[in-house]
Design a protein around this motif. Structure first.
Motif, PDB file in Angstrom:
ATOM      1  N   LEU A   1      18.229  11.941 -26.040  1.00 55.55           N
ATOM      2  CA  LEU A   1      18.371  10.577 -25.546  1.00 55.55           C
ATOM      3  C   LEU A   1      18.647   9.699 -26.760  1.00 55.55           C
ATOM      4  N   GLN A   2      19.893   9.264 -26.872  1.00 56.63           N
ATOM      5  CA  GLN A   2      20.268   8.340 -27.925  1.00 56.63           C
ATOM      6  C   GLN A   2      20.010   6.925 -27.443  1.00 56.63           C
ATOM      7  N   MET A   3      19.209   6.202 -28.190  1.00 54.13           N
ATOM      8  CA  MET A   3      18.817   4.853 -27.785  1.00 54.13           C
ATOM      9  C   MET A   3      19.295   3.861 -28.839  1.00 54.13           C
ATOM     10  N   ASN A   4      20.162   2.966 -28.435  1.00 53.83           N
ATOM     11  CA  ASN A   4      20.699   1.947 -29.326  1.00 53.83           C
ATOM     12  C   ASN A   4      20.283   0.559 -28.855  1.00 53.83           C
ATOM     13  N   ALA A   5      20.422  -0.400 -29.730  1.00 58.21           N
ATOM     14  CA  ALA A   5      20.099  -1.790 -29.399  1.00 58.21           C
ATOM     15  C   ALA A   5      18.733  -1.895 -28.738  1.00 58.21           C
ATOM     16  N   LEU A   6      17.753  -1.266 -29.348  1.00 60.04           N
ATOM     17  CA  LEU A   6      16.410  -1.208 -28.759  1.00 60.04           C
ATOM     18  C   LEU A   6      15.782  -2.581 -28.658  1.00 60.04           C
TER      19      LEU A   6
END
Length: 123
Positions: free
Chosen positions: A81-86
């Motif tokens: 799970l790639q999570m960006n702009a957290l």
């Protein structure tokens, strides 16, 4: 019997990125859809995203659309799970889950769960 183990969670600043991993052992991981769920303190566990067995289909809940990407590498028995702009509201324990059902929807339809990994997003 499939055993799942999440990793990659940590403290990160808002706007940052993380990649969670879900490593599987035993069973036939490559045959099962895999989902990511998350549970914030005092809240129920919420669905985040799912990927089918071949990686050709994905679905995301609205709060993470455009920011999170689910993927898998069946040769490595691992989902990601790639999570960006957290955002701070992404703070939760993240779980991966696999299902014998090819089209699981509800939480109870998932047969195998990892122990979870903590993601904390500071503002």
């Amino acid at each position: 019997q499939v055993r799942l183990a999440e990793s990659g969670g940590r403290l990160v600043q808002a706007g940052g990125s993380l990649r969670l991993s879900c490593a599987a052992s035993g069973g036939t991981f490559s045959s099962y859809p895999v989902a990511w769920w998350r549970q914030a303190p005092g809240q129920a566990r919420d669905f985040v995203a799912v990927i089918n067995w071949s990686g050709t289909y994905t679905y995301y809940e609205e709060p993470v659309k455009g920011r999170f990407t689910v993927s898998r590498d069946n040769a490595k028995n691992t989902a990601y799970l790639q999570m960006n702009a957290l955002k701070p509201e992404d703070t939760a324990v993240y779980y991966c889950a696999a299902s014998i059902n090819p089209t699981p929807v509800k939480e109870y339809e998932y047969d195998y769960w990892g122990q979870g990994t903590q993601v904390t997003v500071s503002s």
